[in-house]
Enzyme design. Structure first.
Site, mmCIF file in Angstrom:
data_model
loop_
_atom_site.group_PDB
_atom_site.id
_atom_site.type_symbol
_atom_site.label_atom_id
_atom_site.label_comp_id
_atom_site.label_asym_id
_atom_site.label_seq_id
_atom_site.Cartn_x
_atom_site.Cartn_y
_atom_site.Cartn_z
ATOM 1 N N CYS A 250 0.868 -1.168 0.000
ATOM 2 C CA CYS A 250 0.000 0.000 0.000
ATOM 3 C C CYS A 250 0.908 1.222 0.000
ATOM 4 O O CYS A 250 1.639 1.460 0.966
ATOM 5 C CB CYS A 250 -0.912 -0.003 1.227
ATOM 6 S SG CYS A 250 -2.014 1.415 1.226
ATOM 7 N N GLY A 251 0.860 1.981 -1.098
ATOM 8 C CA GLY A 251 1.776 3.105 -1.254
ATOM 9 C C GLY A 251 1.479 4.236 -0.289
ATOM 10 O O GLY A 251 2.370 4.720 0.424
ATOM 11 N N HIS A 252 0.205 4.657 -0.254
ATOM 12 C CA HIS A 252 -0.102 5.767 0.676
ATOM 13 C C HIS A 252 0.133 5.294 2.099
ATOM 14 O O HIS A 252 0.590 6.043 2.956
ATOM 15 C CB HIS A 252 -1.553 6.250 0.477
ATOM 16 C CG HIS A 252 -2.522 5.607 1.416
ATOM 17 N ND1 HIS A 252 -3.227 4.456 1.117
ATOM 18 C CD2 HIS A 252 -2.848 5.909 2.702
ATOM 19 C CE1 HIS A 252 -3.971 4.107 2.154
ATOM 20 N NE2 HIS A 252 -3.759 4.970 3.128
ATOM 21 N N CYS B 257 -3.233 6.896 -4.988
ATOM 22 C CA CYS B 257 -2.974 5.456 -4.868
ATOM 23 C C CYS B 257 -1.528 5.125 -5.294
ATOM 24 O O CYS B 257 -1.203 5.171 -6.483
ATOM 25 C CB CYS B 257 -3.964 4.633 -5.689
ATOM 26 S SG CYS B 257 -3.915 2.880 -5.258
ATOM 27 N N GLY B 258 -0.725 4.763 -4.307
ATOM 28 C CA GLY B 258 0.693 4.485 -4.591
ATOM 29 C C GLY B 258 0.890 3.257 -5.456
ATOM 30 O O GLY B 258 1.678 3.273 -6.417
ATOM 31 N N THR B 259 0.169 2.175 -5.137
ATOM 32 C CA THR B 259 0.316 0.976 -5.957
ATOM 33 C C THR B 259 -0.365 1.177 -7.314
ATOM 34 O O THR B 259 0.094 0.648 -8.332
ATOM 35 C CB THR B 259 -0.244 -0.269 -5.230
ATOM 36 O OG1 THR B 259 -1.584 0.006 -4.789
ATOM 37 C CG2 THR B 259 0.627 -0.659 -4.035
ATOM 38 N N HIS C 267 -8.660 -3.875 -7.742
ATOM 39 C CA HIS C 267 -8.654 -2.415 -7.874
ATOM 40 C C HIS C 267 -8.970 -2.042 -9.326
ATOM 41 O O HIS C 267 -8.415 -2.646 -10.247
ATOM 42 C CB HIS C 267 -7.280 -1.826 -7.564
ATOM 43 C CG HIS C 267 -6.846 -1.933 -6.128
ATOM 44 N ND1 HIS C 267 -6.449 -3.108 -5.551
ATOM 45 C CD2 HIS C 267 -6.719 -0.977 -5.170
ATOM 46 C CE1 HIS C 267 -6.101 -2.877 -4.294
ATOM 47 N NE2 HIS C 267 -6.249 -1.597 -4.035
ATOM 48 N N ASP D 33 -10.074 5.472 -3.233
ATOM 49 C CA ASP D 33 -8.853 6.032 -2.656
ATOM 50 C C ASP D 33 -8.908 7.551 -2.765
ATOM 51 O O ASP D 33 -9.100 8.093 -3.854
ATOM 52 C CB ASP D 33 -7.633 5.475 -3.413
ATOM 53 C CG ASP D 33 -6.349 5.632 -2.627
ATOM 54 O OD1 ASP D 33 -6.250 6.593 -1.838
ATOM 55 O OD2 ASP D 33 -5.448 4.786 -2.806
HETATM 56 O O1 PYC Z 1 -1.788 3.801 -1.997
HETATM 57 O O2 PYC Z 1 -1.355 1.796 -2.760
HETATM 58 C C1 PYC Z 1 -2.094 2.612 -2.222
HETATM 59 C C2 PYC Z 1 -3.450 2.167 -1.807
HETATM 60 C C3 PYC Z 1 -4.033 0.955 -2.044
HETATM 61 C C4 PYC Z 1 -5.314 1.013 -1.470
HETATM 62 C C5 PYC Z 1 -5.469 2.254 -0.904
HETATM 63 N N1 PYC Z 1 -4.313 2.943 -1.129
#
Ligand code: PYC
Length: 314
Positions: free
Chosen positions: A91-93, A241-243, A211, A237
């Site tokens: 999870c990036g964030h 979303c980092g991923t 997703h 999100d």
């Molecule tokens: O930032 O990767 C992310 C992420 C995945 C689900 C919510 N945020």
């Protein structure tokens, strides 16, 4: 009746998306790898996941992060991310929130740190000004230009890509990416996810695409694109979303539209932004994502044995 052990958490948000880091009170999950620990949590501790992030203590956008012992000696911690319906690969964030939280606690200083996740090792750079850049797991475009027939929408074409979670990346011409339309955006992205499922469109090894990411023109002059991201379950999100941004950059690179090292500025549905770029390590595409997180609270969660909803409403 006596209450069960309290759980201590720190809350933050990364570009608008909340993260709840569990500090103590959650028994260390068994297993020698992060994947084994995540599986143990699924089997034996799922009530704690629900109690920590679901209503009435949390809500569907909260991503929880359990800190564990690391898998590698050089890592400061292991981390397993989870949300209202299950567990995330990366999870990036959330990782940006974890780094900010560790700094808030005085456990790390600005500089480089390594962390372990169930989908592989990751690292982060914390700047003295608080900005965090994460180095994600290797990402890739799995299938380009997949067309699926979606009720109400007809044929929708997009890419399947891995960024630490599985994503379907597409555009819906005529649908405007505005926060005020989030109800409709959720409904349409859920229709797409159901259609992918019904048509057997998956990630590699048959993994479920949980997703769905819609792209459109940015509203900020410093951004390249704006997105709306459906997360597993029914939440969207608030961050870019980092991923998802990792998956997007891998897809762009795979189609010849993003060079190694070239900056990609991804705006979210709430107007916040991540800056990302790709590094080539051997033949692996490694995304870097930069963003900011802010601490919003510290709490002790109490679980009264008489409370029928002490482990969440669902
Ligand atoms: O930032 O990767 C992310 C992420 C995945 C689900 C919510 N945020």
């Amino acid at each position: 009746m006596s209450p069960m052990e309290p759980i201590e958490v720190i809350d933050s948000h990364t570009e608008g998306e909340p993260t709840r880091v569990v500090l103590n009170g959650w028994p260390e999950p068994a297993g020698s790898t992060m994947a084994e620990r995540r599986d143990f949590m699924k089997r034996e501790q799922d009530h704690l996941r629900r109690g920590v992030v679901n209503e009435p203590r949390g809500h569907d956008a909260v991503v929880g992060a359990l800190l564990t012992a690391p898998e590698r000696v050089e890592a400061v911690a292991g981390v397993v991310f989870f949300n209202d319906v299950g567990y995330l690969g990366m999870c990036g964030h959330g990782l940006i929130g974890v780094v900010r939280t560790l700094h808030h606690l005085g456990r790390v200083q600005p500089g480089h740190l390594e962390l372990d996740t169930p989908v592989g090792p990751v690292s982060a750079e914390l700047s003295p000004d608080g900005a965090v850049t994460i180095r994600n797991v290797a990402s890739r475009l799995h299938r380009a230009n997949v067309t699926v027939t979606v009720p109400e929408l007809g044929e929708v074409t997009g890419d399947v890509a891995w960024g630490g979670n599985w994503f379907f990346l597409t555009e819906l011409p005529g649908v405007s990416l505005e926060l005020a339309h989030r109800g409709e955006l959720l409904r349409l992205t859920m229709l797409i996810r159901d259609a992918l499922d019904a048509n057997g469109v998956t990630g590699s090894d048959g993994e479920w695409i949980d997703h769905v990411e819609l792209f459109g023109a940015p509203t900020r002059s410093d951004a390249d694109s704006r997105n709306f991201v459906l997360c597993p379950g029914t939440a969207y999100d608030r961050s870019p979303c980092g991923t998802g941004t990792s998956a997007k950059m891998a897809a762009l690179h795979g189609k010849g539209h993003l060079a190694i090292g070239q900056r990609w500025h991804q705006e979210s549905i709430v107007g916040s932004m991540f800056t990302g770029w790709l590094e080539l390590a051997g033949d692996a595409l490694i995304p870097h994502i930069q963003g900011a997180a802010y601490i919003t609270g510290r709490a002790t969660l109490l679980f009264d044995r008489n409370d029928p909803f002490r482990f969440g409403l669902s």
